[in-house]
Design an enzyme around this catalytic site. Sequence first.
Site, PDB file in Angstrom:
ATOM      1  N   GLN A  20       0.846  -1.103   0.078  1.00 29.54           N
ATOM      2  CA  GLN A  20      -0.106  -0.040   0.000  1.00 29.54           C
ATOM      3  C   GLN A  20       0.866   1.333  -0.070  1.00 29.54           C
ATOM      4  O   GLN A  20       1.936   1.245   0.450  1.00 29.54           O
ATOM      5  CB  GLN A  20      -0.802   0.076   1.170  1.00 29.54           C
ATOM      6  N   SER A  21       0.465   2.240  -0.703  1.00 29.43           N
ATOM      7  CA  SER A  21       1.375   3.362  -0.833  1.00 29.43           C
ATOM      8  C   SER A  21       1.535   4.304   0.204  1.00 29.43           C
ATOM      9  O   SER A  21       2.740   4.869   0.220  1.00 29.43           O
ATOM     10  CB  SER A  21       0.688   4.288  -2.058  1.00 29.43           C
ATOM     11  N   THR A  22       1.004   4.432   1.225  1.00 29.45           N
ATOM     12  CA  THR A  22       0.873   5.297   2.229  1.00 29.45           C
ATOM     13  C   THR A  22       0.657   4.794   3.501  1.00 29.45           C
ATOM     14  O   THR A  22      -0.184   3.922   3.682  1.00 29.45           O
ATOM     15  CB  THR A  22       0.182   6.666   1.799  1.00 29.45           C
ATOM     16  N   GLN A  25      -2.885   4.826   4.176  1.00 36.75           N
ATOM     17  CA  GLN A  25      -3.836   3.634   3.689  1.00 36.75           C
ATOM     18  C   GLN A  25      -3.583   2.137   4.353  1.00 36.75           C
ATOM     19  O   GLN A  25      -4.784   1.377   4.538  1.00 36.75           O
ATOM     20  CB  GLN A  25      -3.258   3.262   2.070  1.00 36.75           C
TER      21      GLN A  25
END
Length: 232
Positions: A20-22, A25
């Site tokens: 997941q990117s961040t 998230q």
Amino acid sequence: MSTKITPDHLCRIAVVYVRQSTMAQVIGNLESQRRQYDLAGAAKGAGFVSVTVIDDDLGRSGSGSMQRPGFERLVALVCSGDVGAVYCIEASRLARNGRDWHHLIDLCALAGALVVDPDGAYDPRLVNDRLLLGLKGTMSEYELSLMRQRGLAARDAKARRGEYQFMLPPGFCWSEAGKIEIDPDEHVTGTIRLVFAKFRELGSARPCRAGLLRRCGRRLLHRSIPLGPKWP
């Protein structure tokens, strides 16, 4: 089970790549995590005895702007020839940039590893499958550019209306009316005046920093100018 998953693939390991990117998230979008981790069960259901989950890149962007130890570990496993299939929930989880995506696809083709997502299994050695994988990678990269473009357009629109607010340097803050004004906290403004007064007195940042820390101790760091690595 897909007919492309052969006994040769099943005798090797299946790798489930989770990303997941961040961190927002990771904390808030738990359903996406659950769906990605569930791919381990899908791999076992397809007949893989050994399944490895790589989730070292949770909270890391796939745009290529930062190091991804999990992706590097995945590439190393594929290069070893021990991987029969790489499972991902969608192409964007593996990479958001063409360089990483096509590099991984090339290695999978050389090692005879499949790429599997909820839509099916793809063999990079087959021309049609490679074409589909290339389209998935291109769309993933384009999607990231589109999201960035939309974000910049929204920022510019707010700026034209005079509503865009950004992080201000210490000593200033945004008022309720959306104007920039001096911070009403007297401790903050007093500390900033003290810093500049000491700098004018001593003529150098290093002795200014040391003198202020001796005088004020850690109280100087409270909502004040950072005195860490940015100071020479």
